[in-house]
Design an enzyme around this catalytic site. Structure first.
Site, PDB file in Angstrom:
ATOM      1  N   ARG A   1      15.397  41.869   9.712  1.00 51.48           N
ATOM      2  CA  ARG A   1      15.798  41.876  11.131  1.00 51.48           C
ATOM      3  C   ARG A   1      14.911  40.983  11.998  1.00 51.48           C
ATOM      4  NH1 ARG A   1      16.139  48.396  11.249  1.00 51.48           N
ATOM      5  NH2 ARG A   1      14.685  48.049   9.528  1.00 51.48           N
TER       6      ARG A   1
ATOM      7  N   ASN B   1     -11.389   9.628  22.498  1.00 55.17           N
ATOM      8  CA  ASN B   1     -12.146  10.170  21.363  1.00 55.17           C
ATOM      9  C   ASN B   1     -11.524   9.824  20.020  1.00 55.17           C
ATOM     10  OD1 ASN B   1      -9.949  11.826  21.957  1.00 55.17           O
ATOM     11  ND2 ASN B   1     -10.918  13.608  21.013  1.00 55.17           N
TER      12      ASN B   1
ATOM     13  N   ARG C   1     -14.744  -3.767  34.762  1.00 57.01           N
ATOM     14  CA  ARG C   1     -13.367  -3.854  35.254  1.00 57.01           C
ATOM     15  C   ARG C   1     -13.110  -5.279  35.724  1.00 57.01           C
ATOM     16  NH1 ARG C   1     -15.106  -0.098  40.300  1.00 57.01           N
ATOM     17  NH2 ARG C   1     -15.930  -1.726  41.650  1.00 57.01           N
TER      18      ARG C   1
END
Ligand code: UD1
Ligand code: CA
Length: 450
Positions: free
Chosen positions: A17, A375, A429
């Site tokens: 069931r 990571n 950057r």
């Protein structure tokens, strides 16, 4: 008490069931398998516990070895039911040699039962003691025929005549509201006498343990019926029952936590697991989920945050933060949409929108919005080490393995691929060029007047 009782837990059924590849007794409530929950209670009562297996026995045995391995073969004995020849709960008890003269039989799908109430059943002295529930909706349970119908309503010492399984019951018998909860205490001698005499002439062609009652009654054996509480003795046959049983267990865990000083906003929305430990004064806001072996001490967990197998001490987390396993947070502020995994943060602020995985961050460091520890290189996971008093500007990628020494600054928008020495400002950057007059050249004068 502990030395005078043997216990048999029935766990050989197919559990059809549940509609699941996982054996029924391994389905979990608040992170613990049903069989594990009931076995923990059994261990409070007995030094001789037998578990009957058959369907997916190996998976169940693996769980038992993992959690209770030290007890196997001393306190805990595993048996394989001969289901081919003797299916059914009566078949499950064939050939079990108990150490003691009293035998407590438990269905393996009763995860809420507590040893304190089992003790009350075991204190009775009749040759057979059985547990009864009085249910508004008895659907699914074996109906118990009592010789005095009134005694069921008053719940006074009921006289049990027989148990009729639902599949064998007439429409009239289906109306009976006293049902068999599935816990029994037998004299060992009663089992030896009646189990071999069970027949399988019923709807399921099974050997029902429940038929022992009528056989024994016919031979004048004393049978004690005890009404018990559904909140402990409900059976779990399908996933609807499983969710209802989990609600009951959650209610207990929440109450226990609140009694120990945890404040909960809208407790019914909070999910905690059995192994979670709270210490000191904690606040859990609505929708919080805390799983696994987590420890939360003197901390505030804000709405809809998730903590998995992590330690949180003197910190605030969320709303909507996610601590994945092996995170260790002390004196730290974690804001919304921050995800941690195997991260150790001590005295850190990470206020918004970050992924911090496989990293260590030291005291006084600030992690700006949108900082990501990169990571994973597609093959292996690497570590990011951030020292003390490091200011990481917004939207930085820290490509691991990488180390930012103490007392450093990382300019916003940087992609850091090399270690940063102490005292430095790292900027990585593209340079900004302002091309004067470019707008008009590109769009023309008309666009500018819009
Ligand atoms: C059983 C009782 C029913 C009672 C209910 C209480 C019988 C015949 N019926 O019904 O009267 O109201 O529990 O919850 O006992 N099992 C085995 N071997 C088997 C079959 C089952 O070990 O051959 C184990 C199952 O794994 C389970 C337990 O026995 O842990 C009960 O079996 P289940 O099929 O759930 O019985 P119910 O139909 O619930
Ligand atoms: Ca059942």
């Amino acid at each position: 008490m502990k030395t005078s009782l043997s216990i048999v837990i029935l766990a050989a059924g197919a559990g059809t069931r549940m509609k699941s590849d996982t054996p029924k007794v391994l389905h979990t409530l608040c992170g613990k398998a049903m069989l594990s929950l009931i076995l923990q209670q059994a261990l409070e009562l007995s030094d001789d516990i037998h578990i009957v297996l058959y369907h997916q026995a190996q998976k169940i045995e693996d769980m038992l070895r993992g959690e209770f391995g030290a007890l196997l073969d001393s306190t805990l004995h595993l048996h394989t039911q001969d289901v081919e020849h003797f299916p059914g709960t009566g078949g499950a008890l064939r050939g079990i040699e108990s150490k003691h003269n009293r035998v407590l039989v438990l269905n393996g799908d009763m995860p809420l039962v507590r040893f304190s109430s089992l003790k009350a059943l075991c204190a009775r002295t009749e040759s057979i003691v059985m547990s009864l529930l009085w249910l508004q909706n008895p659907d699914g349970y074996g109906r118990v025929l009592l010789d005095d119908k009134d005694c069921a309503q008053t719940q006074s010492a009921p006289k049990v005549l027989k148990i009729i399984e639902q599949k064998d019951a007439t429409p009239q018998e289906l109306e009976i509201q006293s049902v068999n909860a599935g816990v029994y205490v037998f004299d060992k001698e009663i089992l030896a006498r009646f189990i071999p005499r069970l027949s399988n002439a019923n709807a399921q062609k099974e050997y029902y343990l429940t038929d022992v009652i009528a056989l024994a009654r016919d031979e004048g054996v004393a049978i004690g019926g005890v009404f018990v509480n559904e909140s402990e003795y409900m059976g779990v046959n399908d996933k609807i029952h499983l969710s209802l049983a989990q609600e009951v267990l959650l209610g207990r865990l929440r109450e226990q936590a609140m009694a120990n000083g945890v404040k909960m906003d809208m407790p019914h929305t909070i999910y905690i697991e059995s192994d979670v430990v709270f210490e000191g004064e904690c606040v859990l806001e609505n929708g919080v989920r805390i799983c696994g072996k987590s420890l939360v001490r003197d901390s505030h967990i804000k709405a809809h945050s998730v903590i998995e197998s992590s330690v949180v001490v003197n910190s605030d987390i969320g709303p909507m933060a996610h601590l994945r396993p092996n995170s260790y947070i002390t004196d730290t502020h974690i804001g919304n949409f921050v995800e941690l995994k195997s991260a150790k943060l001590e005295g850190v602020k990470a206020g918004h929108l970050s992924y911090l995985g496989d990293c260590e961050i030291g005291e006084g460091s600030n992690i700006g919005a949108g900082v990501i520890t990169c990571n994973y290189d597609g093959k292996t996971k690497h570590k990011t080490i951030i020292g003390q008093n490091v200011f990481v500007g917004s939207d930085c990628q820290l490509v691991a393995p990488v180390r930012l020494e103490s007392h450093t600054l990382i300019a916003a928008g940087s992609t850091i691929t090399h270690n940063v020495p102490s005292g430095a400002l790292a900027i990585a950057r593209g340079k900004q060029h302002n091309k004067l007059g470019f707008f008009e050249k590109f769009f023309g004068k008309a666009k500018q007047s819009n």
